[in-house]
Motif scaffolding. Structure first.
Motif, PDB file in Angstrom:
ATOM      1  N   VAL A  34      -7.103  -1.260  -0.984  1.00  0.00           N
ATOM      2  CA  VAL A  34      -6.951  -2.501  -0.195  1.00  0.00           C
ATOM      3  C   VAL A  34      -5.495  -2.964  -0.259  1.00  0.00           C
ATOM      4  CG1 VAL A  34      -7.610  -4.933  -0.018  1.00  0.00           C
ATOM      5  CG2 VAL A  34      -9.335  -3.213  -0.528  1.00  0.00           C
ATOM      6  N   LEU A  63      -2.938  -1.037  -0.622  1.00  0.00           N
ATOM      7  CA  LEU A  63      -2.161  -0.104   0.203  1.00  0.00           C
ATOM      8  C   LEU A  63      -2.186  -0.511   1.660  1.00  0.00           C
ATOM      9  CD1 LEU A  63      -2.791   3.633  -0.749  1.00  0.00           C
ATOM     10  CD2 LEU A  63      -0.678   2.329  -0.901  1.00  0.00           C
ATOM     11  N   MET A  64      -3.317  -1.080   2.084  1.00  0.00           N
ATOM     12  CA  MET A  64      -3.415  -1.505   3.483  1.00  0.00           C
ATOM     13  C   MET A  64      -2.386  -2.583   3.791  1.00  0.00           C
ATOM     14  SD  MET A  64      -5.919   0.111   5.026  1.00  0.00           S
ATOM     15  CE  MET A  64      -6.303  -0.981   6.378  1.00  0.00           C
ATOM     16  N   GLU A  65      -2.013  -3.354   2.752  1.00  0.00           N
ATOM     17  CA  GLU A  65      -1.137  -4.512   2.991  1.00  0.00           C
ATOM     18  C   GLU A  65       0.293  -4.309   2.533  1.00  0.00           C
ATOM     19  OE1 GLU A  65      -4.640  -7.871   2.291  1.00  0.00           O
ATOM     20  OE2 GLU A  65      -3.416  -7.163   0.626  1.00  0.00           O
ATOM     21  N   CYS A  66       0.536  -3.323   1.684  1.00  0.00           N
ATOM     22  CA  CYS A  66       1.856  -3.209   1.060  1.00  0.00           C
ATOM     23  C   CYS A  66       2.643  -2.047   1.642  1.00  0.00           C
ATOM     24  CB  CYS A  66       1.701  -3.023  -0.457  1.00  0.00           C
ATOM     25  SG  CYS A  66       3.281  -2.881  -1.316  1.00  0.00           S
ATOM     26  N   GLU A  67       3.693  -2.364   2.403  1.00  0.00           N
ATOM     27  CA  GLU A  67       4.524  -1.324   3.017  1.00  0.00           C
ATOM     28  C   GLU A  67       5.234  -0.490   1.970  1.00  0.00           C
ATOM     29  OE1 GLU A  67       3.968  -2.188   7.173  1.00  0.00           O
ATOM     30  OE2 GLU A  67       4.994  -0.548   6.149  1.00  0.00           O
ATOM     31  N   LEU A 118       2.881   1.999   0.293  1.00  0.00           N
ATOM     32  CA  LEU A 118       2.498   3.000   1.291  1.00  0.00           C
ATOM     33  C   LEU A 118       3.635   4.007   1.478  1.00  0.00           C
ATOM     34  CD1 LEU A 118       0.234   3.727   3.311  1.00  0.00           C
ATOM     35  CD2 LEU A 118       1.537   2.491   5.030  1.00  0.00           C
ATOM     36  N   ARG A 156       6.029   4.724  -0.635  1.00  0.00           N
ATOM     37  CA  ARG A 156       6.195   5.528  -1.844  1.00  0.00           C
ATOM     38  C   ARG A 156       5.102   6.584  -1.940  1.00  0.00           C
ATOM     39  NH1 ARG A 156       6.037   1.667  -6.603  1.00  0.00           N
ATOM     40  NH2 ARG A 156       6.679   3.477  -7.810  1.00  0.00           N
ATOM     41  N   LEU A 157       3.901   6.229  -1.560  1.00  0.00           N
ATOM     42  CA  LEU A 157       2.806   7.180  -1.631  1.00  0.00           C
ATOM     43  C   LEU A 157       3.038   8.331  -0.658  1.00  0.00           C
ATOM     44  CD1 LEU A 157      -0.722   6.529  -2.468  1.00  0.00           C
ATOM     45  CD2 LEU A 157      -0.469   7.646  -0.289  1.00  0.00           C
ATOM     46  N   ARG A 158       3.512   8.019   0.537  1.00  0.00           N
ATOM     47  CA  ARG A 158       3.766   9.055   1.543  1.00  0.00           C
ATOM     48  C   ARG A 158       4.943   9.940   1.137  1.00  0.00           C
ATOM     49  NH1 ARG A 158       4.176   6.449   7.277  1.00  0.00           N
ATOM     50  NH2 ARG A 158       3.834   8.569   7.988  1.00  0.00           N
ATOM     51  N   GLU A 159       5.887   9.373   0.403  1.00  0.00           N
ATOM     52  CA  GLU A 159       7.082  10.112  -0.030  1.00  0.00           C
ATOM     53  C   GLU A 159       6.708  11.345  -0.850  1.00  0.00           C
ATOM     54  OE1 GLU A 159      11.223   8.852  -2.322  1.00  0.00           O
ATOM     55  OE2 GLU A 159       9.315   7.996  -2.959  1.00  0.00           O
TER      56      GLU A 159
END
Lengths: 229, 174
Positions: free
Chosen positions: A33, A35-39, A42, A44-47
């Motif tokens: 949840v 992650l849905m709100e925190c750019e 998100l 860093r996770l995609r990195e």
């Protein structure tokens, strides 16, 4: 471009645990949840998504990491193990290292009582040498060991009670080690003492010279002696 | 976000596209962890479309992102129901070529070797991390790991955070 900031640092701290699949179901849901709100999270996770996907899902990667981690955990040095035992997590007062330190602090005064008290100087042994005035260059001889101090006991002929004397201690080469231009240390028998620290006396020849200041004839009495080491 | 949602309700197509983009990025990331790689796009898109439909139909959620996340979870649940697929467990071995971003097993091997090299450096510098990783791969969650290692959860998360930064720097070649 401004750096993205996590909107909830407590939840943001769960990122790597989430990527490894180490969060409980409840925590993982809360993090998702977030992650849905925190750019920031998100991004860093995609990195690292490809790599963390391997860590979590690829069996060969997981086996490799597991082997590496087990080997590293096994080879943890004995110092690190001792450190973990002496300084575990928890309040400071419950750490064994603190207890051992307190014990040492409490035992220190007892240790001092069994040995020398700090601030006091060890008393060196003292040797006394009685000197008589002589024209001979040989004089008396004394063997000194280590830092033994020397008390030169001088007998002055023609001693006067109201006399003032100049006393000089010198080496054979004429170098003055000590002098007193108004020495009044003679007793009623004409015996005076000169204290010489052992550190000043190397092996060799020395002389004590006594001059009556009131005596204008320049007469002096000389007391040669030799120090052997 | 509020303005965007209002425009979607007013059936502004541009707003639809913008909201779709914002949600699909997040949905793909989240769905990737729970469904097969070939179903991620479908599940994410379905969830996005459902969100848009419900907004246009007048649904007014209190917390939009949490509500959108619930929709995604439902879609994932439906996926499992329809495909009768178990949730991924630790011991499962997926097809390796599907996991590679470049599509070649050689590239995957290189990535894996690089990753393992970095992990090796990490655990040598942080012995506690080695023990934590062993427990992770044995199936323990963070609460259990903290209990076994005798550390507070905050300490473990800080340790993992620092390890992640070191891993990232190592992978970048710094």
């Amino acid at each position: 471009m401004t750096e993205l900031k996590c909107t909830d640092r407590d939840l943001g701290a769960l990122l790597f645990a989430y990527e490894l699949g180490a969060l409980s179901e409840e925590k993982a849901d809360r993090f998702e949840v977030h992650l849905m709100e925190c750019e920031s999270c998100l991004a860093r996770l995609r990195e690292l998504s490809d790599h963390t996907h391997l860590l979590r899902e690829d069996s060969r990667t997981r086996q490799g990491v597991y082997r590496i981690a087990v080997d590293a955990a096994r080879s943890e040095s004995s110092w690190q193990r001792m450190k973990a035992r002496l300084w575990p997590q928890g309040p400071v007062v419950f750490k064994p290292a603190v207890a051992y330190l307190l014990l040492l602090v409490l035992l220190y005064p007892a240790y001092l009582g069994l040995h020398e008290i700090p601030g006091t100087r060890e008393v060196s042994p003292v040797h006394t040498l009685s000197l008589l005035s002589t024209r001979s260059a040989i004089g008396s001889s004394v063997a000194l060991v280590g830092q033994t101090d020397l008390v030169l006991s001088v007998v002055y002929r023609d001693f006067r009670e109201d006399g003032v004397y100049r006393v000089r201690l010198s080496r054979d080469d004429g170098e003055t080690l000590w002098s007193d231009d108004a020495y009044r240390g003679f007793d009623d028998r004409g015996i005076g003492s000169v204290f010489v620290p052992g550190s000043l006396l190397e092996a060799g020849g020395y002389a004590v010279e006594v001059v009556d200041i009131a005596d204008t004839s320049g007469t002096r009495q000389v007391y040669p002696f030799t120090v052997r080491r | 976000m509020e303005r965007l949602i209002t425009r979607v309700r007013e059936r502004d197509e541009t707003a639809d596209e913008q909201l779709f983009e914002i949600l699909s990025v997040r949905f793909r990331v989240l769905a990737k962890r729970r469904v097969d790689a070939d179903a991620v796009e479908d599940v994410a898109q379905e969830a996005c479309l459902t969100v848009l439909e419900k907004l246009r139909s007048g649904v007014r959620p209190e917390n939009f992102m949490a509500w959108a996340y619930d929709i995604l979870r439902n879609k994932i649940g439906n996926y499992y129901q329809h495909r009768e697929v178990q949730r991924r467990v630790i011991a499962r071995t997926p097809r390796i070529e599907e996991l590679s971003s470049s599509g070649s097993s050689e590239s995957l091997s290189r990535t894996r070797r690089r990753l393992l090299g970095c992990i090796r450096q990490l655990v040598l510098r942080k012995p506690l991390l080695a023990r934590a990783l062993v427990l992770v791969y044995q199936g323990h969650d963070t609460d259990e790991i903290c209990e076994r290692l005798g550390v507070k959860p905050e300490y473990l998360y800080v340790l993992l955070g620092r390890a992640r930064n070191m891993l990232r720097d190592c992978l970048k070649g710094e």
